[in-house]
Design an enzyme around this catalytic site. Structure first.
Site, short mmCIF file in Angstrom:
data_model
loop_
_atom_site.label_atom_id
_atom_site.label_comp_id
_atom_site.label_asym_id
_atom_site.label_seq_id
_atom_site.Cartn_x
_atom_site.Cartn_y
_atom_site.Cartn_z
N GLU A 2 -20.57 -40.16 -8.87
CA GLU A 2 -21.29 -40.37 -7.61
C GLU A 2 -21.77 -38.99 -7.18
O GLU A 2 -20.95 -38.15 -6.78
CB GLU A 2 -20.35 -40.94 -6.54
CG GLU A 2 -19.77 -42.30 -6.87
CD GLU A 2 -20.79 -43.41 -6.80
OE1 GLU A 2 -21.87 -43.21 -6.22
OE2 GLU A 2 -20.49 -44.49 -7.34
N GLU B 91 -30.89 -30.39 -2.64
CA GLU B 91 -29.92 -30.88 -1.66
C GLU B 91 -29.33 -29.68 -0.91
O GLU B 91 -28.70 -28.83 -1.51
CB GLU B 91 -28.81 -31.64 -2.39
CG GLU B 91 -27.85 -32.31 -1.44
CD GLU B 91 -26.70 -33.01 -2.18
OE1 GLU B 91 -26.20 -32.47 -3.17
OE2 GLU B 91 -26.33 -34.11 -1.73
P1 NAD Z 1 -18.76 -29.99 -6.44
O1 NAD Z 1 -19.46 -30.66 -7.56
O2 NAD Z 1 -18.88 -28.53 -6.31
O3 NAD Z 1 -17.20 -30.29 -6.50
C1 NAD Z 1 -16.70 -31.61 -6.52
C2 NAD Z 1 -15.33 -31.60 -7.16
O4 NAD Z 1 -15.48 -31.20 -8.52
C3 NAD Z 1 -14.34 -30.63 -6.54
O5 NAD Z 1 -13.06 -31.22 -6.55
C4 NAD Z 1 -14.38 -29.44 -7.48
O6 NAD Z 1 -13.19 -28.70 -7.50
C5 NAD Z 1 -14.59 -30.14 -8.80
N1 NAD Z 1 -15.20 -29.29 -9.84
C6 NAD Z 1 -16.03 -28.23 -9.67
N2 NAD Z 1 -16.35 -27.70 -10.87
C7 NAD Z 1 -15.71 -28.44 -11.82
C8 NAD Z 1 -15.64 -28.38 -13.23
N3 NAD Z 1 -16.29 -27.44 -13.93
N4 NAD Z 1 -14.90 -29.31 -13.87
C9 NAD Z 1 -14.26 -30.28 -13.19
N5 NAD Z 1 -14.26 -30.37 -11.84
C10 NAD Z 1 -14.99 -29.46 -11.16
O7 NAD Z 1 -19.25 -30.73 -5.12
P2 NAD Z 1 -18.82 -30.43 -3.63
O8 NAD Z 1 -19.52 -29.21 -3.17
O9 NAD Z 1 -17.35 -30.52 -3.50
O10 NAD Z 1 -19.40 -31.72 -2.88
C11 NAD Z 1 -20.72 -31.82 -2.48
C12 NAD Z 1 -21.49 -32.70 -3.44
O11 NAD Z 1 -20.89 -33.99 -3.53
C13 NAD Z 1 -22.90 -32.95 -2.96
O12 NAD Z 1 -23.79 -32.81 -4.03
C14 NAD Z 1 -22.86 -34.39 -2.48
O13 NAD Z 1 -24.09 -35.05 -2.50
C15 NAD Z 1 -21.88 -34.99 -3.43
N6 NAD Z 1 -21.35 -36.24 -2.90
C16 NAD Z 1 -21.78 -37.42 -3.44
C17 NAD Z 1 -21.31 -38.64 -2.94
C18 NAD Z 1 -21.77 -39.96 -3.51
O14 NAD Z 1 -21.12 -40.97 -3.25
N7 NAD Z 1 -22.84 -40.00 -4.28
C19 NAD Z 1 -20.39 -38.64 -1.89
C20 NAD Z 1 -19.96 -37.42 -1.37
C21 NAD Z 1 -20.45 -36.22 -1.89
#
Ligand code: NAD
Length: 492
Positions: A258, A392
């Site tokens: 997601e 975004e």
């Molecule tokens: P992010 O991708 O930076 O991190 C999300 C999660 O992934 C965190 O727990 C992080 O520690 C982990 N992560 C980061 N790098 C990783 C790697 N290399 N391997 C495995 N895990 C890793 O995102 P964020 O900044 O935490 O959240 C914001 C993003 O989430 C935005 O793009 C937003 O649109 C999205 N989001 C989507 C939905 C949906 O339902 N589509 C809902 C909420 C947030």
């Protein structure tokens, strides 16, 4: 302001029913974006901790201590889990606000309540969903059954820490899986409390494990683990792509993602209620300080009503002046941390330098608090090819574009790598249906934005991800579909 007692935080991981330090003993510091205060130290889990959590989850799955429980009994435990979330609502809401800066009133009314409702809904569903029998000849009986996939790894972001976790752990646990949850390093505290409450509710030790840590250190080992059967991820599109690669290069685990959004919200001149359209456009982009994946960040307003629309929108902005999120009437709090705040401020500078017209906001504010606050920001004169309309921002920044042709606005709305949500405002039923059908998005809102319910799927087209959270469709992600073909030799 009421006196709020800061909860006693426990930052240790939850593995096999025990709160434990990371294997290395390392921690990271959890800092509040409300005022820059240190909240606590949190276990900095790495591959060895992930191995231990996955081993506990695997053992729990193999001996069927949870998956073998009758659905009616699992339902009872899941609904008790939901009750406990509500019983601890104040503490959970305060923790969420201190950890990631959202207004306390919403942390309780939205985050805690939605998470509890989600746990209850999937718990309630498990003894009501039937499997199938195929329409075969009477020489056979073909059963189509659903089985839990096994060990589910869950990785979530920081914007709605409890809700994002609940959307995945509720259907995964209800279906009988074991779960290893890695919360975001920016907001790990409520996930750990959910782990305690799951145990208290009667989810057996080892079935639900919580391993805080950084993405590359804890998230990657989980996504790469060969004993994890499914990885369910919510986060950015950039990391989501890596998740699919890691799933493929390890054991071809099921990967559900997601991801991000840049949702268009299209207001036609024949919109049935301009005030409602304005309130929804402004309220939805600034809710959660703009840190919502489905935020309608690209507002397309038909040229003939744009001036009237903007006048009303700007009149609402004083309500969205950032304030201390712990105050009961605050509706706009802090961004999650300084990294995110600086990222948003960088986009605002980009918007100005690319020629968009800054109508309101645009500055960091409340600097004296030591917290992370950015004003509600509105840009007019945005073109769809500007960076602020393409990428975004994930912050309180609204980009306003105008249009005068229906086909052209649909083309521009769809001209994005994302396809999470969209909005359409019109009194014309044909236009509403036609435009809704033409928009490439997982959800299209008509004459409202952001109304929502656990009963409907949530997820995106294109690079907004693969799979759907919420609704009964979510069970598809966490169950295998099995056919059992039984030969019947001597029909009577
Ligand atoms: P992010 O991708 O930076 O991190 C999300 C999660 O992934 C965190 O727990 C992080 O520690 C982990 N992560 C980061 N790098 C990783 C790697 N290399 N391997 C495995 N895990 C890793 O995102 P964020 O900044 O935490 O959240 C914001 C993003 O989430 C935005 O793009 C937003 O649109 C999205 N989001 C989507 C939905 C949906 O339902 N589509 C809902 C909420 C947030």
């Amino acid at each position: 302001m009421q006196t709020l007692t800061r909860p006693a935080f426990d930052g240790r991981a939850l593995i096999n029913g025990q709160r434990v330090a990371s294997r290395s003993g390392a921690t990271f510091t959890c800092i509040s974006p409300v005022d820059g205060a240190v909240l606590t130290e949190v276990a900095r889990c790495e591959a060895a901790d992930i191995d231990a959590a996955v081993a506990a989850a695997r053992a729990a799955f193999e001996d069927r201590r949870w998956s073998g429980m009758a659905p009616a009994k699992r339902k009872k435990v899941m609904t008790r889990f939901a009750d406990l979330v509500l019983a601890n609502a104040q503490e959970l809401a305060l923790t969420e606000t201190l950890d990631m800066g959202k207004p306390l009133r919403y942390a309780q009314a939205v985050d805690v309540n939605s998470a509890a409702n989600c746990l209850r809904w999937y718990g309630e569903a498990v003894d009501k969903v039937y499997d199938e029998i195929a329409p075969t000849a009477d020489t056979a009986l073909a059963l189509i059954t659903r089985e839990p996939v096994g060990v589910v790894g869950v990785i979530v972001p920081w914007n709605y820490p409890m809700i994002m976790a609940a959307w995945k752990i509720a259907p995964a646990l209800a279906a009988g899986n074991s779960v290893v949850l890695k919360p975001s390093e920016k907001s790990p505290l409520t996930a750990l409390r959910l782990g305690d409450l799951a145990l208290e509710a009667g989810i057996p030790a080892g079935v639900f494990n919580v391993v805080p840590g950084y993405g590359p250190e804890a998230g990657s080992p989980l996504a790469l683990h060969t004993d994890v059967d499914c990885i369910a991820f919510t986060g950015s599109t950039a990391v989501g792509k890596k998740i699919h690669v890691m799933a493929g290069q390890s054991n071809l685990k099921r990967a559900w993602t997601e991801l991000g959004g840049k949702s268009p919200n299209i207001v036609f001149a024949d919109c049935p209620n301009l005030d409602r359209a304005v309130e929804a456009a402004v309220g939805s982009i600034f809710f959660n300080q703009g840190q919502s994946c489905n935020a309608p960040s690209r507002l397309f307003v038909e040229a003939s009503i744009k001036d009237a629309f903007l006048e009303k929108a700007l009149a609402l902005l004083p309500q969205y002046t950032p304030r201390n999120p712990l105050e009961p009437d605050t509706i706009m709090g802090a961004l999650v941390d300084t990294v995110q705040m600086n990222n948003v401020l960088r986009y605002i500078e980009l918007g100005k330098s690319e020629g968009a017209k800054l109508l309101a906001g645009g500055e960091q504010t409340l600097t004296e608090t030591g917290g992370c606050y950015v004003q509600a920001t509105v840009f007019d004169g945005v073109r769809n090819d500007m960076t602020i309309a393409r990428e975004e921002i994930f912050g309180p920044v609204l980009s306003v574009l105008s249009f005068s042709d229906t086909a052209e606005v649909v083309r521009q709305a769809n001209q994005t790598i994302y396809g999470l949500q969209a909005g359409v405002w019109t009194s014309d039923l044909n236009k509403a249906h036609g435009v809704a059908r033409a928009l490439r998005a997982g959800t299209v809102h008509v004459n409202q934005y952001d109304e929502d319910d656990i009963t409907v799927p949530f997820g995106g087209f294109k690079q907004s991800g693969v799979g759907r959270d919420k609704s009964l469709h979510a069970f598809d992600k966490y169950t295998e579909c099995k056919t059992t073909w039984i030969r019947i030799d001597s029909p009577v």
